[in-house]
Structures are given as structure tokens and as C-alpha cells.
Design a protein around this motif. Structure first.
Motif, PDB file in Angstrom:
ATOM      1  N   MET A  99       1.364   2.566  20.355  1.00  0.00           N
ATOM      2  CA  MET A  99       1.793   3.579  19.417  1.00  0.00           C
ATOM      3  C   MET A  99       1.460   3.176  17.998  1.00  0.00           C
ATOM      4  O   MET A  99       1.272   1.995  17.695  1.00  0.00           O
ATOM      5  CB  MET A  99       3.281   3.869  19.551  1.00  0.00           C
ATOM      6  CG  MET A  99       4.182   2.701  19.281  1.00  0.00           C
ATOM      7  SD  MET A  99       4.408   1.745  20.773  1.00  0.00           S
ATOM      8  CE  MET A  99       6.016   1.117  20.471  1.00  0.00           C
ATOM      9  N   GLY A 100       1.364   4.187  17.173  1.00  0.00           N
ATOM     10  CA  GLY A 100       1.082   3.945  15.773  1.00  0.00           C
ATOM     11  C   GLY A 100       1.779   4.986  14.924  1.00  0.00           C
ATOM     12  O   GLY A 100       2.023   6.109  15.361  1.00  0.00           O
ATOM     13  N   ALA A 101       2.111   4.565  13.725  1.00  0.00           N
ATOM     14  CA  ALA A 101       2.625   5.477  12.708  1.00  0.00           C
ATOM     15  C   ALA A 101       1.727   5.280  11.497  1.00  0.00           C
ATOM     16  O   ALA A 101       1.392   4.152  11.133  1.00  0.00           O
ATOM     17  CB  ALA A 101       4.080   5.161  12.382  1.00  0.00           C
ATOM     18  N   VAL A 102       1.311   6.368  10.890  1.00  0.00           N
ATOM     19  CA  VAL A 102       0.333   6.310   9.816  1.00  0.00           C
ATOM     20  C   VAL A 102       0.698   7.318   8.732  1.00  0.00           C
ATOM     21  O   VAL A 102       1.315   8.342   9.010  1.00  0.00           O
ATOM     22  CB  VAL A 102      -1.087   6.583  10.368  1.00  0.00           C
ATOM     23  CG1 VAL A 102      -1.206   7.972  10.958  1.00  0.00           C
ATOM     24  CG2 VAL A 102      -2.156   6.340   9.326  1.00  0.00           C
ATOM     25  N   THR A 103       0.323   6.996   7.513  1.00  0.00           N
ATOM     26  CA  THR A 103       0.459   7.956   6.424  1.00  0.00           C
ATOM     27  C   THR A 103      -0.923   8.397   5.994  1.00  0.00           C
ATOM     28  O   THR A 103      -1.868   7.604   5.991  1.00  0.00           O
ATOM     29  CB  THR A 103       1.192   7.357   5.201  1.00  0.00           C
ATOM     30  OG1 THR A 103       0.557   6.146   4.847  1.00  0.00           O
ATOM     31  CG2 THR A 103       2.641   7.114   5.489  1.00  0.00           C
ATOM     32  N   GLY A 104      -1.024   9.650   5.657  1.00  0.00           N
ATOM     33  CA  GLY A 104      -2.251  10.194   5.095  1.00  0.00           C
ATOM     34  C   GLY A 104      -1.961  10.650   3.682  1.00  0.00           C
ATOM     35  O   GLY A 104      -0.858  11.113   3.378  1.00  0.00           O
ATOM     36  N   VAL A 105      -2.913  10.511   2.812  1.00  0.00           N
ATOM     37  CA  VAL A 105      -2.738  10.832   1.404  1.00  0.00           C
ATOM     38  C   VAL A 105      -2.828  12.339   1.206  1.00  0.00           C
ATOM     39  O   VAL A 105      -3.819  12.960   1.578  1.00  0.00           O
ATOM     40  CB  VAL A 105      -3.813  10.124   0.548  1.00  0.00           C
ATOM     41  CG1 VAL A 105      -3.624  10.468  -0.916  1.00  0.00           C
ATOM     42  CG2 VAL A 105      -3.786   8.632   0.775  1.00  0.00           C
ATOM     43  N   ASP A 142       0.859  -1.177   0.000  1.00  0.00           N
ATOM     44  CA  ASP A 142       0.000   0.000   0.000  1.00  0.00           C
ATOM     45  C   ASP A 142       0.902   1.236   0.000  1.00  0.00           C
ATOM     46  O   ASP A 142       1.852   1.319   0.791  1.00  0.00           O
ATOM     47  CB  ASP A 142      -0.872  -0.020   1.264  1.00  0.00           C
ATOM     48  CG  ASP A 142      -1.862   1.130   1.340  1.00  0.00           C
ATOM     49  OD1 ASP A 142      -1.666   2.159   0.684  1.00  0.00           O
ATOM     50  OD2 ASP A 142      -2.850   0.981   2.083  1.00  0.00           O
ATOM     51  N   PRO A 143       0.644   2.204  -0.862  1.00  0.00           N
ATOM     52  CA  PRO A 143       1.494   3.404  -0.854  1.00  0.00           C
ATOM     53  C   PRO A 143       1.347   4.243   0.414  1.00  0.00           C
ATOM     54  O   PRO A 143       2.175   5.096   0.691  1.00  0.00           O
ATOM     55  CB  PRO A 143       1.036   4.185  -2.090  1.00  0.00           C
ATOM     56  CG  PRO A 143      -0.302   3.647  -2.434  1.00  0.00           C
ATOM     57  CD  PRO A 143      -0.374   2.251  -1.895  1.00  0.00           C
ATOM     58  N   PHE A 144       0.298   3.984   1.209  1.00  0.00           N
ATOM     59  CA  PHE A 144       0.051   4.755   2.420  1.00  0.00           C
ATOM     60  C   PHE A 144      -0.219   3.812   3.592  1.00  0.00           C
ATOM     61  O   PHE A 144      -1.331   3.729   4.106  1.00  0.00           O
ATOM     62  CB  PHE A 144      -1.107   5.734   2.204  1.00  0.00           C
ATOM     63  CG  PHE A 144      -0.874   6.633   1.027  1.00  0.00           C
ATOM     64  CD1 PHE A 144       0.006   7.698   1.111  1.00  0.00           C
ATOM     65  CD2 PHE A 144      -1.491   6.379  -0.189  1.00  0.00           C
ATOM     66  CE1 PHE A 144       0.257   8.509   0.020  1.00  0.00           C
ATOM     67  CE2 PHE A 144      -1.245   7.184  -1.288  1.00  0.00           C
ATOM     68  CZ  PHE A 144      -0.374   8.254  -1.184  1.00  0.00           C
ATOM     69  N   PRO A 145       0.813   3.095   4.072  1.00  0.00           N
ATOM     70  CA  PRO A 145       0.625   2.100   5.125  1.00  0.00           C
ATOM     71  C   PRO A 145       0.557   2.722   6.517  1.00  0.00           C
ATOM     72  O   PRO A 145       0.860   3.899   6.708  1.00  0.00           O
ATOM     73  CB  PRO A 145       1.883   1.241   5.008  1.00  0.00           C
ATOM     74  CG  PRO A 145       2.917   2.222   4.561  1.00  0.00           C
ATOM     75  CD  PRO A 145       2.188   3.155   3.606  1.00  0.00           C
ATOM     76  N   SER A 146       0.176   1.877   7.469  1.00  0.00           N
ATOM     77  CA  SER A 146       0.217   2.256   8.880  1.00  0.00           C
ATOM     78  C   SER A 146       0.712   1.052   9.659  1.00  0.00           C
ATOM     79  O   SER A 146       0.692  -0.070   9.172  1.00  0.00           O
ATOM     80  CB  SER A 146      -1.165   2.685   9.377  1.00  0.00           C
ATOM     81  OG  SER A 146      -2.060   1.606   9.326  1.00  0.00           O
TER      82      SER A 146
END
Length: 174
Positions: A146-152, A130-134
Motif C-alpha cells: 500500500m501507498g499514500a501519496v500527495t499530489g500538488v 517535503d510538502p508533498f510526501p509519500s
């Protein structure tokens, strides 16, 4: 996804993480006692976890605070005291090209895994196709989530914005 959506997504992830982190599980049973930490210790530990992920990132992002707050413990199913609180620290990782958002999330995952932190589930390593993983992880034994996330930001160009959130377990306020 615009900036407002990313912030909303980060807040939603933080709320979900917070809700599940209040009832600490030990050998299949909920721990009877709330954590002995105080707010200052919870903030310091959350910031430590964030910096473990961010300080060695390349390119080096700036931490832009999104939502740093102390709030009521969201989980009530563990029959613990109702006056418990927890700390959430959330930052956008800014000052880097949008095409590097996925790379930053992967670097956060790698740094946390190096510290021995655990994935939330067996398949929670993120979908790296996925180009925008979490990615969602937690510490042991202190149970910070904790989390790391990408937003489009621009799907056609593959540009995003990365965010990182850490939520403490529940504890009694001083």
C-alpha cells in the motif's frame, strides 16, 4: 500537479507496487505457491487496509474511487502460473482542505505502522520535510502493498490532494 497528474501518479505507484508484490519472498526465496485467496477475499482485505488508515483520520476525508480493478499479475520473474491476477484499490481522499493532504498521508502511515505493517525499505518513511510526501508499506504475512501519496494542487499555497492505494499479492482466479 493537476488532478489528471495525481491520478496518473497514483496509477504508476499502484503498478510499481503490483509488480513487486507478485513474487512473495520467504527467507530469500520466492514462495512456490500462489496465494490461496480469491478475488472477493482480496478486495475485502484491501478495503480493510484502506479503512484502517482512513476511518480515524481528522479531518475525515471522503473516499473517491480512482482505479479499482482486478488485473493480470505484473511480475513474471517468480516462475509462478501466468494466469494469476491481483486486485488494486485506489482512492483520492477528498472533501478536506488541500493544505491537509500531507497530514492525511502521515495519518495513513501512522495507522498502518500501528497495525504492524512494514515500510518498503529502511528509508521509506517518507520525506516529511517535503510538502508533498509519500509513503509505501506492506502487510505481513499476507503481503498486500500500500501507498499514500500527495499530489500538488497549488505548490505556492502548499495545497495538495492525497490518494491511497492497496494492491494484493497475486492469486489464481476462480
Amino acid at each position: 500537479m493537476n488532478l489528471r497528474r495525481l491520478i496518473s501518479s497514483g496509477a504508476l505507484i499502484a503498478a510499481a507496487m503490483a509488480a513487486t508484490s507478485c513474487g512473495v519472498q520467504k527467507d530469500g526465496e520466492t514462495a512456490a505457491e500462489p496465494s490461496k485467496m480469491n478475488e472477493k477475499q482480496a478486495i475485502e482485505r484491501a478495503e480493510q487496509i484502506i479503512h484502517q488508515a482512513v476511518d480515524r483520520m481528522s479531518p475525515q476525508p471522503a473516499l473517491n474511487p480512482v482505479r479499482n480493478w482486478t488485473h493480470s499479475c505484473l511480475a513474471r520473474e517468480d516462475h509462478g502460473p501466468d494466469d494469476r491476477v491481483q486486485v488494486t484499490r485506489s482512492y483520492q481522499l477528498t472533501g478536506v482542505p488541500g493544505a491537509d493532504a500531507k497530514k492525511l498521508v502521515r495519518q495513513a502511515r501512522d495507522a498502518w505502522a500501528k497495525h504492524g505493517y512494514k515500510f518498503q525499505s529502511a528509508d521509506a518513511d517518507g520525506d516529511w520535510s517535503d510538502p508533498f510526501p509519500s509513503v509505501d508499506m506492506r502487510t505481513e504475512p499476507d503481503d498486500f502493498w500500500m501507498g499514500a501519496v500527495t499530489g500538488v494542487m497549488d505548490r505556492q499555497k502548499g495545497e495538495g490532494l492525497a490518494a491511497i492505494t492497496v494492491t494484493s499479492p497475486c492469486f489464481l482466479p476462480e
